[in-house]
Design an enzyme around this catalytic site. Sequence first.
Site: not given
Ligand SMILES: NC(=O)c1ccc[n+]([C@@H]2O[C@H](COP(=O)([O-])OP(=O)(O)OC[C@H]3O[C@@H](n4cnc5c(N)ncnc54)[C@H](O)[C@@H]3O)[C@@H](O)[C@H]2O)c1
Ligand SMILES: O=C(O)C(=O)C[C@H](O)[C@H](O)CO
Length: 256
Positions: A21, A160
């Site tokens: 969401g 993480y």
């Molecule tokens: N945004 C980035 O730059 C980035 C980079 C690399 C990887 N990722 C990966 O992509 C995925 C999504 O990232 P994002 O940035 O959209 O994350 P976000 O933090 O914006 O969203 C995460 C979602 O997970 C939900 N959530 C967190 N803890 C929870 C719990 N205990 N129970 C139920 N729901 C829960 C939150 O409500 C939210 O909807 C993650 O797996 C993250 O590791 C993101």
């Molecule tokens: O937070 C993560 O999972 C990322 O991969 C984010 C970025 O790559 C990072 O903050 C840039 O250094």
Amino acid sequence: MNLPATFHDLSGTSVFITGGGSGIGASLTEGFLRQGARVAFVQRSESGAFCDEMERATGTRPLFIPCDITDVAALKAAVDRAAEAQGPITVLVNNAANDERHRTLDVDEDFWDRSTGINLKAYFFAAQAVIPGMQAAGGGSIINFSSISYMMGNAGYPAYVAANSGINGLTRALAREFGPDRIRVNALAPGWVLTQKQRDLWVTPEGLAAHIDRQCLKDSLAPEDIVGGALFLASDLSRMMTGQALVIDGGVVVTG
Ligand SMILES: NC(=O)c1ccc[n+]([C@@H]2O[C@H](COP(=O)([O-])OP(=O)(O)OC[C@H]3O[C@@H](n4cnc5c(N)ncnc54)[C@H](O)[C@@H]3O)[C@@H](O)[C@H]2O)c1
Ligand SMILES: O=C(O)C(=O)C[C@H](O)[C@H](O)CO
């Protein structure tokens, strides 16, 4: 969202997304809905307004089930409820995570357990909950969101980063165990995706410039940029792909 491709086999598919969401998850929900899939998602915070918005934009309302994914019994109940309402889940997207910053010397056991509870343990138990239904349905696709953070060796959130590396081991182990059931398990590792939360909490002009300097492609990533990869991994188009990590990062990590 403008999607230049249609994955016909995803129409009518029952999809379950953790954290669907907000952030990247919200774009995944929209992307699957636009393919005609039935989407259920879990997260802790209220999501009525988001579901209204999705219904207006795509014509289909996602099923929101409030759930803290660190509560394994609640997670399993949510999977059962989604399958009952929308049919056997054949696509699971383990997307929810928490990238809260922390320093190694400050981490206590409680923090470590909470962090890995969201970032690794919930991935395992969500997979465990959907697999029997996938076996009965003759197959399925599990997509585990990882991150390039561990490939870059990022400091600032070691629990993480460790979980994101672990997700790749889990992905390969499940791919091997359930390949004979035609259940494919792949990881998807985004680079830095500029969600509103990232902009609010972690993006600085200097940090972003340094990161983009490391990308081959010089645009920043938006949540929509991740959707195509997830649809591909969910679809039969990737029929013979399993145990892999698909990196979408603008070319920070040069693979191959
Ligand atoms: N945004 C980035 O730059 C980035 C980079 C690399 C990887 N990722 C990966 O992509 C995925 C999504 O990232 P994002 O940035 O959209 O994350 P976000 O933090 O914006 O969203 C995460 C979602 O997970 C939900 N959530 C967190 N803890 C929870 C719990 N205990 N129970 C139920 N729901 C829960 C939150 O409500 C939210 O909807 C993650 O797996 C993250 O590791 C993101
Ligand atoms: O937070 C993560 O999972 C990322 O991969 C984010 C970025 O790559 C990072 O903050 C840039 O250094």
